[in-house]
Design a protein around this motif. Structure first.
Motif, PDB file in Angstrom:
ATOM      1  N   ASP A 251      -4.929  14.404  -2.936  1.00 23.12           N
ATOM      2  CA  ASP A 251      -5.331  13.264  -2.515  1.00 23.12           C
ATOM      3  C   ASP A 251      -4.961  12.147  -3.298  1.00 23.12           C
ATOM      4  O   ASP A 251      -5.367  11.965  -4.566  1.00 23.12           O
TER       5      ASP A 251
ATOM      6  N   ARG B  17      -4.992   9.123  -1.846  1.00 23.26           N
ATOM      7  CA  ARG B  17      -5.463   7.854  -1.235  1.00 23.26           C
ATOM      8  C   ARG B  17      -5.740   6.671  -2.011  1.00 23.26           C
ATOM      9  O   ARG B  17      -5.891   5.494  -2.007  1.00 23.26           O
TER      10      ARG B  17
ATOM     11  N   VAL C 286       0.588   9.927   2.167  1.00 23.87           N
ATOM     12  CA  VAL C 286      -0.966  10.395   1.702  1.00 23.87           C
ATOM     13  C   VAL C 286      -1.036  11.747   2.561  1.00 23.87           C
ATOM     14  O   VAL C 286      -1.900  12.605   2.223  1.00 23.87           O
ATOM     15  N   GLU C 287      -0.845  11.447   3.959  1.00 28.73           N
ATOM     16  CA  GLU C 287      -1.114  12.712   4.887  1.00 28.73           C
ATOM     17  C   GLU C 287      -0.453  13.880   4.499  1.00 28.73           C
ATOM     18  O   GLU C 287      -0.880  15.122   4.476  1.00 28.73           O
TER      19      GLU C 287
ATOM     20  N   GLN D 157       0.733  -1.139  -0.078  1.00 29.81           N
ATOM     21  CA  GLN D 157      -0.023   0.015   0.067  1.00 29.81           C
ATOM     22  C   GLN D 157       0.926   1.185   0.029  1.00 29.81           C
ATOM     23  O   GLN D 157       2.076   1.214   0.413  1.00 29.81           O
TER      24      GLN D 157
ATOM     25  N   ASN E  98       2.327   4.619   1.507  1.00 26.83           N
ATOM     26  CA  ASN E  98       2.638   5.147   2.791  1.00 26.83           C
ATOM     27  C   ASN E  98       1.589   6.055   3.401  1.00 26.83           C
ATOM     28  O   ASN E  98       1.427   7.194   2.890  1.00 26.83           O
ATOM     29  N   PRO E  99       1.084   5.777   4.405  1.00 23.76           N
ATOM     30  CA  PRO E  99      -0.033   6.476   4.807  1.00 23.76           C
ATOM     31  C   PRO E  99       0.613   7.915   5.333  1.00 23.76           C
ATOM     32  O   PRO E  99      -0.296   8.786   5.457  1.00 23.76           O
TER      33      PRO E  99
END
Length: 142
Positions: free
Chosen positions: A65, A67, A56-57, A50, A52-53
């Motif tokens: 965005d 996401r 994304v932030e 996935q 990297n969160p």
């Protein structure tokens, strides 16, 4: 094949090993700043599960965005179909095709980093994407 008066859209491919941070942020910036005037691809030699969160932030902080993006495996056809190929530490994993604009952007890897460490990487990516737009002859929309 019929001739058309509309020139083909320029295209760019961003490549990093995991296709989870730098390349996804760069693709997000290019999509947003080109307003759809550039075909944008990203891929990795060993894609992560996935994005990297924290990347994304960091992108959400600047109104972009990513996401919905998923890490993708690097395919030779993606390289062949791109005018500009920007690597971000994928080493020898990138196939070479003559006539392509190859660039290697030395950028810190955001993997495992907190938001404070990722912000300067994000901002440097934006600066470089703006330069790439100029090279491709595309006026940024923002």
């Amino acid at each position: 094949m019929s001739e058309t008066s509309t020139p083909a859209k320029p295209s760019a491919l961003f490549v990093c090993v995991h296709n989870a941070g730098r390349s996804q942020m760069a693709a997000g910036f290019l999509r947003a700043l080109s307003g759809g005037a550039v075909d944008v691809r990203s891929a990795g030699s060993m894609p992560a599960e996935q994005i990297n969160p924290v990347a994304v932030e960091a992108m959400l902080e600047v109104g972009i965005d990513i996401r919905g993006e998923k890490p993708k495996v690097l395919e030779p056809v993606a390289v062949e179909a791109s005018d500009a190929v920007i690597t971000m530490g994928c080493g020898d994993a990138c196939p070479y095709y003559p006539g392509k604009n190859y660039q290697d952007w030395e950028l810190d890897d955001p993997a495992g980093q907190g938001i404070e460490a990722i912000r300067p990487i994000r901002d440097e990516i934006e600066r470089r994407v703006r330069g790439l737009l100029t090279e491709l002859g595309v006026e940024p929309v923002a």
